[in-house]
Motif scaffolding. Structure first.
Motif, PDB file in Angstrom:
ATOM      1  N   TYR A 383       0.827  -1.197   0.000  1.00 35.24           N
ATOM      2  CA  TYR A 383       0.000   0.000   0.000  1.00 35.24           C
ATOM      3  C   TYR A 383       0.869   1.258   0.000  1.00 35.24           C
ATOM      4  N   GLU A 384       1.902   1.243   0.831  1.00 37.03           N
ATOM      5  CA  GLU A 384       2.754   2.421   0.974  1.00 37.03           C
ATOM      6  C   GLU A 384       3.500   2.751  -0.318  1.00 37.03           C
ATOM      7  N   LYS A 385       3.726   1.765  -1.167  1.00 41.00           N
ATOM      8  CA  LYS A 385       4.449   2.004  -2.420  1.00 41.00           C
ATOM      9  C   LYS A 385       3.608   2.752  -3.450  1.00 41.00           C
ATOM     10  N   VAL A 386       2.283   2.652  -3.338  1.00 39.17           N
ATOM     11  CA  VAL A 386       1.417   3.295  -4.324  1.00 39.17           C
ATOM     12  C   VAL A 386       0.574   4.413  -3.720  1.00 39.17           C
ATOM     13  N   PHE A 387       0.799   4.722  -2.443  1.00 39.72           N
ATOM     14  CA  PHE A 387      -0.006   5.727  -1.740  1.00 39.72           C
ATOM     15  C   PHE A 387       0.888   6.922  -1.419  1.00 39.72           C
ATOM     16  N   PRO A 388       0.763   8.033  -2.161  1.00 40.04           N
ATOM     17  CA  PRO A 388       1.731   9.125  -2.031  1.00 40.04           C
ATOM     18  C   PRO A 388       1.492  10.095  -0.881  1.00 40.04           C
ATOM     19  N   MET A 389       0.362   9.989  -0.187  1.00 41.00           N
ATOM     20  CA  MET A 389       0.104  10.925   0.916  1.00 41.00           C
ATOM     21  C   MET A 389       0.940  10.563   2.135  1.00 41.00           C
ATOM     22  N   ASP A 390       1.149  11.557   2.973  1.00 42.19           N
ATOM     23  CA  ASP A 390       1.899  11.349   4.212  1.00 42.19           C
ATOM     24  C   ASP A 390       0.956  10.786   5.280  1.00 42.19           C
ATOM     25  N   ILE A 391       0.425   9.617   4.992  1.00 44.52           N
ATOM     26  CA  ILE A 391      -0.569   8.957   5.837  1.00 44.52           C
ATOM     27  C   ILE A 391      -0.247   7.460   5.832  1.00 44.52           C
ATOM     28  N   TYR A 392      -0.511   6.783   6.944  1.00 45.48           N
ATOM     29  CA  TYR A 392      -0.325   5.334   6.999  1.00 45.48           C
ATOM     30  C   TYR A 392      -1.616   4.653   6.533  1.00 45.48           C
ATOM     31  N   PRO A 393      -1.666   4.151   5.308  1.00 46.62           N
ATOM     32  CA  PRO A 393      -2.941   3.649   4.772  1.00 46.62           C
ATOM     33  C   PRO A 393      -3.475   2.407   5.487  1.00 46.62           C
ATOM     34  N   LEU A 394      -2.601   1.455   5.796  1.00 45.56           N
ATOM     35  CA  LEU A 394      -3.073   0.226   6.444  1.00 45.56           C
ATOM     36  C   LEU A 394      -3.647   0.520   7.825  1.00 45.56           C
ATOM     37  N   GLN A 395      -2.942   1.341   8.585  1.00 40.31           N
ATOM     38  CA  GLN A 395      -3.408   1.664   9.937  1.00 40.31           C
ATOM     39  C   GLN A 395      -4.726   2.440   9.891  1.00 40.31           C
ATOM     40  N   LEU A 396      -4.872   3.323   8.894  1.00 41.81           N
ATOM     41  CA  LEU A 396      -6.116   4.082   8.778  1.00 41.81           C
ATOM     42  C   LEU A 396      -7.277   3.171   8.407  1.00 41.81           C
ATOM     43  N   LEU A 397      -7.052   2.241   7.521  1.00 41.61           N
ATOM     44  CA  LEU A 397      -8.101   1.292   7.151  1.00 41.61           C
ATOM     45  C   LEU A 397      -8.552   0.471   8.360  1.00 41.61           C
ATOM     46  N   LYS A 398      -7.603   0.010   9.153  1.00 41.11           N
ATOM     47  CA  LYS A 398      -7.948  -0.786  10.334  1.00 41.11           C
ATOM     48  C   LYS A 398      -8.692   0.054  11.370  1.00 41.11           C
ATOM     49  N   ALA A 399      -8.285   1.319  11.531  1.00 44.83           N
ATOM     50  CA  ALA A 399      -8.983   2.199  12.475  1.00 44.83           C
ATOM     51  C   ALA A 399     -10.433   2.392  12.047  1.00 44.83           C
ATOM     52  N   CYS A 400     -10.667   2.499  10.734  1.00 44.73           N
ATOM     53  CA  CYS A 400     -12.041   2.631  10.241  1.00 44.73           C
ATOM     54  C   CYS A 400     -12.840   1.357  10.487  1.00 44.73           C
ATOM     55  N   MET A 401     -12.209   0.217  10.315  1.00 42.58           N
ATOM     56  CA  MET A 401     -12.913  -1.053  10.482  1.00 42.58           C
ATOM     57  C   MET A 401     -13.333  -1.287  11.927  1.00 42.58           C
ATOM     58  N   VAL A 402     -12.503  -0.853  12.886  1.00 40.40           N
ATOM     59  CA  VAL A 402     -12.848  -1.042  14.303  1.00 40.40           C
ATOM     60  C   VAL A 402     -13.567   0.177  14.868  1.00 40.40           C
ATOM     61  N   GLN A 403     -13.805   1.193  14.019  1.00 37.76           N
ATOM     62  CA  GLN A 403     -14.553   2.394  14.398  1.00 37.76           C
ATOM     63  C   GLN A 403     -13.923   3.135  15.580  1.00 37.76           C
ATOM     64  N   ASP A 404     -12.599   3.259  15.522  1.00 38.36           N
ATOM     65  CA  ASP A 404     -11.870   4.008  16.547  1.00 38.36           C
ATOM     66  C   ASP A 404     -11.767   5.463  16.090  1.00 38.36           C
ATOM     67  N   LEU A 405     -12.645   6.308  16.594  1.00 33.86           N
ATOM     68  CA  LEU A 405     -12.736   7.689  16.125  1.00 33.86           C
ATOM     69  C   LEU A 405     -11.453   8.476  16.379  1.00 33.86           C
ATOM     70  N   ASP A 406     -10.841   8.297  17.525  1.00 41.26           N
ATOM     71  CA  ASP A 406      -9.619   9.024  17.840  1.00 41.26           C
ATOM     72  C   ASP A 406      -8.509   8.656  16.864  1.00 41.26           C
ATOM     73  N   GLU A 407      -8.356   7.372  16.611  1.00 44.14           N
ATOM     74  CA  GLU A 407      -7.323   6.935  15.674  1.00 44.14           C
ATOM     75  C   GLU A 407      -7.630   7.410  14.254  1.00 44.14           C
ATOM     76  N   MET A 408      -8.890   7.370  13.876  1.00 44.93           N
ATOM     77  CA  MET A 408      -9.268   7.831  12.539  1.00 44.93           C
ATOM     78  C   MET A 408      -8.879   9.287  12.337  1.00 44.93           C
ATOM     79  N   GLU A 409      -9.126  10.119  13.352  1.00 46.42           N
ATOM     80  CA  GLU A 409      -8.744  11.531  13.276  1.00 46.42           C
ATOM     81  C   GLU A 409      -7.237  11.700  13.196  1.00 46.42           C
TER      82      GLU A 409
END
Length: 450
Positions: A383-409
């Motif tokens: 994911y990190e090889k094709v995702f150019p934003m300064d964001i951790y894509p895998l961790q953000l996806l997992k935070a959305c799946m577990v509905q952790d609002l603080d982590e999502m922010e």
């Protein structure tokens, strides 16, 4: 003076069937449709009843939460169907078009002396406001907000998508009128991005800050550009508009008439003669699909580009925001031991048993087969090889799946839209629905924090 942006991370998906740069007028559609799924988060309240006669540009419904935000008919005719789902929720509207079109008129707005409130009121009542979307949440912009900037991307990198440089030719006057109006709505800048080697009409407009962008997909996505130019922090808002929607807004300001014309790229390996068609929002796809001929019995029509579009039937209708229709083979067959032998005819971001990295300019004829089943996340670093934003894509996806609002922010959900995760979904060996996960995370964040 332009400011250059160079994107290094990403992946170009070169597919067979790019549209030839010639434009043909599509056959007139008998029925036009408005799909309410295109207006995410909007609760419609009808203004007309089934069987009513409407003019092009006449309001059909308004936003329940904002009564002055009108949604108008693309054509004149009879409202023949209001399709409802569970709890009588409106799913779509269908209009049987008149042979002779009648258009509702407004007084053209003189933008230069107009105030911010006058521009807003005009766009709201005329049906042009839904073309303005906002980040965060990737929804129709809230007129009560003041965006810190407005972004327009004229750089096309999505596979088989309509080339902005081509479809905007000769639209300088409309584009400039729209830019002048949008400039009234923000105290910040109107950022416009074009390709580094582009001669786009957008690059000669005044009242903008021009950026020349280079790099692989998703360099052309407005989210990638926002992240590099002026990232969104909590409490901030930016608005986005697509180039063809700018033309509709500009023509409306100049003439007072809503003209939902689209130049659509019909592309894909299943199309015999892929090219551009001039049609209208909500038109039947079949009015231009079969004009170019279809080469295969088993094909899928994608309403949009192949990464972010939705599956459609040949007799479906062009989406409100779409300017591309892709037609590719239906992937309902499987390769025996396809996972355990050298692969020469597919694109991959990994070098394991694949050779697409050796031929970066080769064009491929890909189908809709996902080449695997849904499974738990596998940590591969792809994911990190094709995702150019300064964001951790895998961790953000997992935070959305577990509905952790603080982590999502904290992980940057305010900055992204589902389309920003289309490429990570493409390379995902776990076959996870990234765009759906991000959409659900955004909806939850808007509901709880909004």
């Amino acid at each position: 003076m332009s400011k250059d942006i160079r994107i290094k991370k990403g992946l170009n998906i070169n597919l067979v069937g790019a549209a030839e740069q010639t434009t043909t007028k599509a056959v007139l559609s008998n029925v036009y449709a408005i799909n309410l799924n295109d207006f995410h988060g909007i609760t419609p309240k009808m203004l007309v009843k089934q069987g009513a006669e409407v003019k092009a540009g006449e309001p059909l419904f308004y936003n329940k939460n904002r009564e002055d935000m009108m949604f108008v008919s693309p054509v004149s005719g009879e409202l023949v169907e209001i399709n409802r789902g569970a709890r009588r929720r409106i799913l779509s509207l269908k209009i049987l078009a008149d042979k002779e079109q009648a258009v509702a008129s407004h007084s053209p707005l003189k933008v230069d002396p107009a105030t911010k409130d006058e521009v807003k009121a005009f766009l709201l009542k005329s049906g042009a406001w839904p073309f303005i979307k906002q980040r965060p949440y990737d929804i129709i912009a809230n007129p009560d907000d003041t965006p810190k900037a407005i972004f327009i991307s004229g750089y096309t990198t999505a596979p088989l998508a309509a080339e902005s440089d081509y479809v905007l030719q000769g639209k300088e006057e409309e584009l400039q009128a729209a830019i002048n109006a949008l400039g009234k709505l923000t105290p910040g800048k109107v950022h416009v991005s074009v390709g580094s080697a582009s001669s786009s009409t957008l690059s000669v407009l005044s009242g903008i800050e021009l950026h020349k962008v280079s790099g692989p997909h998703p360099a052309g996505l407005v989210g990638t550009q926002i992240n590099r130019i002026d990232p969104i922090n909590k409490g901030e808002t930016v608005w986005t508009v697509s180039p063809q929607d700018l033309v509709i807004i500009g023509e409306l300001l100049l003439t007072g008439k809503f003209n939902p014309e689209r130049i659509v790229a019909l592309s894909g390996s299943c199309v015999k003669a892929p090219k551009y068609y001039k049609t209208k929002i909500g038109a039947e796809i079949s009015t231009f699909l079969y004009s170019s001929g279809v080469t295969d019995d088993k094909f899928r029509v994608v309403n949009g580009d192949v990464l972010t579009g939705s599956k459609s039937k040949p007799d479906g209708h062009l989406g409100f925001y779409n300017n591309t229709v892709s037609v590719i083979p239906e992937g309902d067959d499987y390769d025996l031991f396809g996972w355990n032998k050298p692969i020469f005819n597919k694109i991959s971001a990994t070098r394991a048993l694949t050779f697409s990295w050796m031929q970066p300019n080769k064009k491929y004829d890909l189908n809709t087969n996902t080449n695997g089943e849904h499974r738990a996340f596998v940590v591969t670093g792809m994911y990190e090889k094709v995702f150019p934003m300064d964001i951790y894509p895998l961790q953000l996806l997992k935070a959305c799946m577990v509905q952790d609002l603080d982590e999502m922010e904290q992980l940057g959900l305010y900055e992204v839209a589902p389309e920003d995760f289309a490429l990570t979904e493409f390379v995902c060996v776990s076959k996870q629905p990234h765009q759906q996960i991000i959409r659900e995370g955004l909806d939850l964040l808007y509901k709880e924090i909004g």
